[in-house]
Design a protein around this motif. Structure first.
Motif: not given
Length: 120
Positions: A101-112
């Motif tokens: 979840l932490d790694d998903k959040t780190t990657k996905l926040k670059n697109f929000i």
């Protein structure tokens, strides 16, 4: 998303919850009802499933009810986008499914993104 950015800061916020119903406000089939808290500024935020797929976009909450948020389902958004002339989007598939979840959040926040408007 970026709820109440002036008060809560401009760092992206992550909340979790459950899909409470596969229909939305007044039984709308184009929406999900979800249990994560939603504040002004969350509209437009992606609703992700546990694999990191975008399954909807937050667009409303029910006043007077605790944690009753609504999101437009992704297929409806994709249909709308297909009606826009000269608009294309790239789908690279889900590249975060196997991440924590932490790694998903780190990657996905670059697109929000936060979108600011001028106040009158």
């Amino acid at each position: 998303g970026y709820p109440m950015a002036k008060a809560m800061g401009e760092e992206i916020k992550l909340t979790d919850g459950l899909i409470s119903a596969k229909s939305g406000f007044k039984g709308s089939l184009s929406q999900y009802q979800f249990s994560a808290p939603i504040q002004p500024g969350n509209s437009g935020s992606p609703l992700f499933n546990e694999s990191g797929d975008i399954i909807g976009i937050a667009n409303a909450k029910l006043e007077g009810a605790e944690n009753a948020g609504y999101a437009i389902k992704s297929p409806y958004i994709l249909t709308f986008m297909s009606l826009i002339d000269n608009f294309t989007y790239a789908s690279a598939g889900n590249q975060v499914k196997a991440l924590s979840l932490d790694d998903k959040t780190t990657k996905l926040k670059n697109f929000i993104y936060i979108i600011k408007t001028e106040e009158e």
